[in-house]
Design a protein around this motif. Structure first.
Motif: not given
Lengths: 184, 184, 184, 184
Positions: A36, A38-41, A123, B119-125, B145-146
């Motif tokens: 979370l 890492l995802g900047r959630c 992720l 450490s990218s948030d790309g995959l989460f986004n 950000n989810g």
């Protein structure tokens, strides 16, 4: 109206790690908080680890505990991280307690490759599950491979590892009985 | 009824890479196909790269092109990868052509850290945007950000890099005018 | 005078991968070429895969093959990637054929964590082994944990996974009988 | 007799990070301790950060400080992490104070891609430099691309980013004047 989401951790490939002394895969701790971060959630998420087990080892008692925790959770929206091998089975057990005309939306998700490894789908799946759970109507769903499925319209293809609709007609992911709210 | 999603790539941090000869960040090619592979995505997705630019360099002509491509896309569901600095501005331009009572759902997303970095948030986004776009009613949204936001209810906080609702009342992410289809 | 180095791959943790269909660790192919590319290695290196096995499964016949391949290799400098569990044993077998007054420098190395995982020591160890092999006098050595050891002065500590000198006196890493060329 | 190695950090690509608020590359802190942990390094290493700068910004005063710190270091073996653009220049400055018949072995190394990025050569180069420094005779060297070079026999090829011998004859990496101890 609260936008907070409850996350229940049960283990599964998601959280497996490489134990360098034994050369085996094992559980140590959940990676959800790190994921979370890492995802900047910025969604309001409360994480609770119920167990850290391989889903092939999950017992009836384990599933009863998951049901009970979902029942007593205050949040109407719940994501469960779960091993992929018996995810569909657990979804079925949950569906007996959380019907489509109930007040809880439950989304199960998992990973094919441990998060701790470089090439994990974890992720992506976590971002996906946390998004689906915010919009789906009450009921029990599985979110894998960028798609969501009602609990009774999905199976894991053992040859490919892909979650697929069990019925070919209407396309379960779009308008099956466990589908999204109609745009009414 | 088709569940396919169109993805338009415009560049942004998502796709920046480290150029080891110059020591600078630059675009080479989009990482979207690789990211979808990593996410084991089985959603039917068609990717088209419109441009590979920093969103601070995006011109009116670039935005006109994006609008035009969205207009002529056959898919009713579109995800646009975009730099975060002017994502809100582009969303506003798109909203003039794609109203809430229209027939297209457009979700813009991006990343704070390049996908090529560890450490990218790309995959989460990406997982998040592809999920939101399947369920949101027609209109233009931002997924970061989810969370998701209607185009006119969001701003990027320059001090934290976080996308936030512009209005404190009702909580835009839940039931603002660009919100989800009501369950009925 | 040639500076080329021969690399023999035998498997070990180095090359283990996560099989997402079975959920187990298994060999698929060696990662050595990819690792050399990542390290921007410009040393002249010839890679040959002899086997891809867990070193606990290595037989006398496997070790005889390794000895034979080292004997027929044209390069005077050889690096062998090997599982850590029986690395010392294989080094001992090699030492019978490749004495300190011979014409071949052989360095065995391995990894505690598979290269395919995010947190592997593999790249560090490979850089280390390829460097030691260029400078060490003929004989058989193990390079692990940033250090090198003569074949008869090292053991793997089963509790920590660390390779350590077997003798406390003179510090085997510096001037044991399998040590470096003295400075003239 | 001590086997400990002193590491002086000066910055360079090695330690650059992505600043997600500004979208630029910048220094925050050195990654050396983390890298040694990842490499399971058990060599006795003392790290000291002298500066964290791009080597194109390195001044005469900075280089004088590096020389001074090498002079006062108690360890006879020193590794310096350094930006690649002026690494050869700094090696030349050091060579004036640390001759081949002196008592210190100094190895400069660096990286083409920041360690914080997924595809860095940093860990490979660090393993390599720490190994070369244990065996090379006194003098000043550069360790890059799996090879080592005497300070006056190397240049960085600006078109490829590769460190190459400046002279084509005898192959500087093997027996140049800054070469290894001869075997006996």
């Amino acid at each position: 109206m609260s936008s907070s989401v409850r996350v229940f951790v049960t283990g599964g490939t998601f959280d497996k790690e490489y134990n360098e002394l034994t050369g085996t895969l094992a559980f140590q701790d959940t990676h959800l908080p790190e994921m979370l971060r890492l995802g900047r959630c910025r969604l309001e998420v409360s994480i609770r680890t119920l167990m850290l087990i391989d889903s092939l080892d999950m017992t009836d008692a384990d599933r009863a505990l998951i049901v009970e925790r979902c029942r007593t959770a205050r949040e109407p929206r719940i994501v469960i991280t779960h091993g992929t091998d018996t995810m569909v089975e657990t979804a079925g057990v949950l569906a007996r307690s959380f019907p489509r005309d109930g007040d809880k939306t439950i989304v199960l998700t998992g990973a094919m490759v441990p998060y701790a490894f470089g090439s994990s789908d974890g992720l992506f799946n976590l971002g996906s599950a946390l998004s689906f759970v915010q919009l789906l109507a009450p009921g029990v769903y599985i979110a894998m491979n960028g798609r969501y499925f009602g609990w009774d319209g999905v199976q894991k293809n053992p040859d490919t590892g892909v979650f697929e609709p069990t019925r070919s007609l209407p396309a379960a992911a779009d308008d099956g009985p466990g589908g999204p709210p109609s745009g009414g």
